[in-house]
Design a protein around this motif. Structure first.
Motif, PDB file in Angstrom:
ATOM      1  N   ASN A  22       0.832  -1.199   0.000  1.00  0.00           N
ATOM      2  CA  ASN A  22       0.000   0.000   0.000  1.00  0.00           C
ATOM      3  C   ASN A  22       0.873   1.258   0.000  1.00  0.00           C
ATOM      4  N   GLU A 112      -6.881   1.713  -2.744  1.00  0.00           N
ATOM      5  CA  GLU A 112      -6.161   1.746  -1.470  1.00  0.00           C
ATOM      6  C   GLU A 112      -7.075   2.057  -0.289  1.00  0.00           C
ATOM      7  N   CYS A 115      -7.919  -0.806   2.310  1.00  0.00           N
ATOM      8  CA  CYS A 115      -6.928  -1.484   3.144  1.00  0.00           C
ATOM      9  C   CYS A 115      -7.116  -1.239   4.637  1.00  0.00           C
TER      10      CYS A 115
END
Length: 463
Positions: A22, A112, A115
């Motif tokens: 990430n 993202e 996450c």
């Protein structure tokens, strides 16, 4: 018991790998930004907006994804998110101009955003409260490791193959992590709590208003904005600062950035998590006390690091590295404090709201805000030297002084962050007691619970 322990640590290992990737992917632009700026002749404001691009959609999309995290399979959410952001990271290398790269970075933010809420929610159910900060610190070590690897890998790849290749190569580990996400064991929500309650149980009312009804959450949300402003401003402009002010090569600037912004965070997270778990056993507000002290220590260290004269790289690495290590203490303790005041079925929502503010008010403003200040001070320095031409080439000799002046906003923001965390430490004990009281009463079915309809809750295996 041994089998369950191995599944827990396998899950944490995969989550660590995903978090590493990430931050690897999002930091590539910080590592190669000066090259992109020179190729497309961008101002620092425009360069900062590239770092800001993905955070806008990251924050907005993160709120519904947080609600999905509280209702559906977290491993499938992670798998989909990692796949999306990895493919779009590779697509960043295909951009032919500023507009195309800006648009693709927006898409990276969508992937993202999956996450943190899903991973934090899983860790909250995999580890009891007494070990949660340590587990979250292991997960968050992915942040400095990912950043360090990004500066290292991106600098080396750019030096050998050009900046576009740095984005292409990042897709490969992303697809691998997406597959492994499906192998994670997903525990029942609330299974790690002292007072076991129904997995989907929560207080009646709007989930967002329930989260915002907790005073400590307001302070934590505000702290996230200040902290992310600093972290993303530094991430976007540390390597350019080293190249302009200290006259380092792109490769050497990447190596120093790897140490200061990346590797220095590892001891901060490990020590911070251990201290947080130890302190919370002594006093309920222990985690936030540790975070407050660490941030107040970081501000003067960053100031001294920035004040090092031209060429004093030993002094810069020492003071700025210690300052960054202290800043990383924030993550393990504040993330754990959120779990301490929020019931299990609302933790994804709480993390999403926290990240919304963290990125809209912090990360999205950090790069572009620092870029704006840098541009402002650059033009001011040029005017002071009698230069009125504002073209890229005319302002270039003053870019080092402008960026150097702008970076001093970081220690100032750090002092404000410390004050906000201190305020949070004054309310957290009371909010923790309220949550434990509610969960204790809920176990005895004395408090009315709101349980979503069965068809909206994805089945989660108990073992």
């Amino acid at each position: 018991m041994k089998q369950e322990r191995s599944r827990v640590w396998f899950a944490l290992s995969v989550l660590f790998a995903i978090n590493t990737l990430n931050f690897y992917d999002r930091q590539i632009l910080g590592a190669v930004g000066e090259t992109v700026r020179d190729e497309w002749r961008l101002s620092d404001t425009a360069l900062g907006s590239l770092g800001t691009a993905f955070t806008v959609l990251y924050a907005v999309v993160g709120v519904p994804l947080g609600r999905m995290t509280d209702r559906y399979s977290r491993r499938w959410i992670l798998c989909a998110g990692v796949t999306v952001w990895s493919v779009l990271t590779a697509a960043s290398g295909l951009a032919r101009n500023f507009t195309e790269l800006f648009a693709v970075r927006l898409g990276v933010g969508v992937g993202e955003a999956s996450c943190a809420p899903a991973a934090a929610s899983l860790i909250g159910d995999l580890f009891p409260a007494s070990r949660r900060a340590k587990a979250l610190s292991v997960f968050m070590i992915g942040l400095p490791v990912g950043i360090a690897l990004s500066f290292l890998g991106s600098s080396l790849l750019e030096h050998r193959f050009g900046w576009r290749f740095t984005f292409y190569i990042a897709a490969i580990p992303g697809i691998v992590c997406a597959v492994f996400a499906l192998l994670i064991w997903e525990p029942v929500r609330g299974s790690a709590e002292v007072h076991k309650i129904t997995a989907a149980a929560r207080r009646k009312g709007s989930p967002y208003l329930l989260v915002l009804s907790i005073p400590t959450m307001w302070w934590i949300i505000a702290s996230g904005a200040f902290h992310n402003f600093n972290m993303y401003a530094i991430g976007a402009f540390l390597s350019p600062f080293l190249q302009r002010f200290h006259h380092l090569s792109k490769l050497n600037a990447g190596m120093i950035s790897m140490v200061v912004y990346g590797l220095a965070g590892i001891p901060g997270l490990i020590v911070g998590g251990m201290l947080g778990d130890r302190m919370v056993r002594r006093k309920p507000n222990g985690r936030l006390v540790v975070a407050t002290v660490a941030i107040f220590i970081s501000a003067p260290l960053m100031f001294v690091g920035l004040a090092r004269p031209l060429g004093d790289m030993v002094g810069f690495v020492l003071f700025a590295g210690l300052g960054m290590a202290s800043m990383y203490v924030y993550y393990a303790n504040v993330y754990s404090a959120i779990q301490d005041v929020i019931e299990p079925s609302l933790r994804g929502t709480a993390m999403a709201l926290y990240f919304f503010a963290m990125y809209v008010l912090g990360a999205s403003l950090g790069p572009i805000g620092m870029g704006f200040l840098s541009t402002h001070f650059t033009r001011k320095a040029a005017l002071g030297a009698g230069v009125t031409d504002t073209s890229f080439q005319a302002l270039r000799p003053f870019a080092a002084e402008g960026l150097h002046s702008a970076l001093y906003v970081v220690p100032v923001s750090g002092v404000l962050l410390g004050l906000v965390l201190f305020a949070a430490s004054r309310t957290v004990a009371r909010d923790m007691a309220k949550l434990q009281g509610w969960m204790r009463e809920s176990t005895d079915q004395n408090v009315p619970l709101e349980i979503p309809p069965a068809e909206t809750v994805a089945p989660i295996p108990a073992s």
